[in-house]
Write an enzyme that holds these catalytic residues in place. Structure first.
Site, PDB file in Angstrom:
ATOM      1  N   LYS A  13       0.803  -1.215   0.000  1.00 47.91           N
ATOM      2  CA  LYS A  13       0.000   0.000   0.000  1.00 47.91           C
ATOM      3  C   LYS A  13       0.844   1.276   0.000  1.00 47.91           C
ATOM      4  O   LYS A  13       0.432   2.299  -0.530  1.00 47.91           O
ATOM      5  CB  LYS A  13      -0.998   0.006   1.155  1.00 47.91           C
ATOM      6  N   ARG A  88      -4.795   3.487  12.170  1.00 46.70           N
ATOM      7  CA  ARG A  88      -4.474   2.078  12.368  1.00 46.70           C
ATOM      8  C   ARG A  88      -5.533   1.375  13.207  1.00 46.70           C
ATOM      9  O   ARG A  88      -5.609   0.154  13.217  1.00 46.70           O
ATOM     10  CB  ARG A  88      -3.147   1.965  13.114  1.00 46.70           C
ATOM     11  N   ARG A 127      12.412 -12.350   0.493  1.00 46.68           N
ATOM     12  CA  ARG A 127      13.304 -11.209   0.697  1.00 46.68           C
ATOM     13  C   ARG A 127      14.660 -11.658   1.213  1.00 46.68           C
ATOM     14  O   ARG A 127      14.748 -12.592   2.005  1.00 46.68           O
ATOM     15  CB  ARG A 127      12.705 -10.251   1.729  1.00 46.68           C
ATOM     16  N   ARG A 160      15.969 -11.921   6.952  1.00 42.77           N
ATOM     17  CA  ARG A 160      15.889 -11.272   8.268  1.00 42.77           C
ATOM     18  C   ARG A 160      14.793 -11.899   9.126  1.00 42.77           C
ATOM     19  O   ARG A 160      13.775 -12.349   8.599  1.00 42.77           O
ATOM     20  CB  ARG A 160      15.575  -9.784   8.088  1.00 42.77           C
ATOM     21  N   ARG A 171       2.589 -10.651  12.758  1.00 46.58           N
ATOM     22  CA  ARG A 171       2.253  -9.274  12.385  1.00 46.58           C
ATOM     23  C   ARG A 171       0.899  -9.224  11.692  1.00 46.58           C
ATOM     24  O   ARG A 171       0.110  -8.308  11.912  1.00 46.58           O
ATOM     25  CB  ARG A 171       3.324  -8.730  11.437  1.00 46.58           C
TER      26      ARG A 171
END
Ligand SMILES: [Zn+2]
Length: 213
Positions: A13, A88, A127, A160, A171
């Site tokens: 986003k 949020r 990633r 990571r 998350r």
């Protein structure tokens, strides 16, 4: 045109928010950026925020809202803005709503960039990062020239902790619990627009342009 961007972390986003800002010539207001700017410029709000951050605490909603409202009250926001990372939570959305209502206005579009959790977990697990120079790569979208080795400095690339499936899953759980209700909130106000975030970024943007034009 006041736009709120919704979507899970990793849904892309932020990228879309930037493109909207460029195309429609309105500021991209990212909470992270305005926090950093206030702290860097040593504003009263920045000092207040820094106290919390220095203690490793979350900046309270009430202060976040004040910092945000201060930003959107500036001259360059008078024709609208794209909010990225705010609101949020429902309390933040309610404050934004009531402050905008005082000015006789409201959020025009809440754009939800939809990507299923499994897709996000898959994207993140591709990633790779160089811990030495900070360069980032992606196995499918932005591979290093030599697999597992940083193009810049030749160090070994790692996945990571932040990008590991179990961390991403956590998350996403927090996101669904906290932010998902915002989708209902904006839907009830009749301003929610959903776009498919699983397609290429250019195509996501095309869908957004269709909504905004
Ligand atoms: Zn490197």
């Amino acid at each position: 045109m006041k736009i709120v961007m919704l979507g899970a972390p990793g849904a892309g986003k932020g990228t879309q928010a930037k493109r909207i800002a460029e195309k429609f010539n309105i500021p991209h207001v990212s909470t992270g950026d305005i926090f950093r700017a206030n702290i860097k410029n040593g504003t009263a709000l920045g000092k207040e925020a820094k106290e919390y951050m220095d203690q490793g605490k979350l900046v309270p909603d009430e202060l976040t809202v004040r910092i945000l409202l201060d930003r959107v009250a500036q001259e360059d926001c008078k024709n609208g803005y794209v909010l990225d990372g705010f609101p949020r939570t429902i309390p933040q959305a309610e404050v934004l709503d009531s402050e905008l209502a005082k000015l006789g206005t409201g959020v025009d579009y809440a754009i939800n960039v939809e990507v299923p959790d499994d897709d996000i977990i898959g994207r993140m697990s591709g990633r790779r990062a160089c811990l030495k120079c900070g360069a980032t790569y992606h196995l499918s979208f932005l591979p290093s020239k030599k697999e597992g080795i940083c193009d810049n400095c030749g160090s070994e690339l790692v996945l990571r902790d932040d990008d590991k499936p179990e961390t991403v899953k956590k998350r996403l759980d927090v996101y669904h619990e906290q932010t998902q209700p915002l989708i209902d909130f904006y839907n009830n106000k009749g301003v929610l627009k959903e776009v498919d975030g699983t397609v290429a970024p250019d195509d996501v943007f095309k869908a957004i342009e269709e909504i905004l034009k």
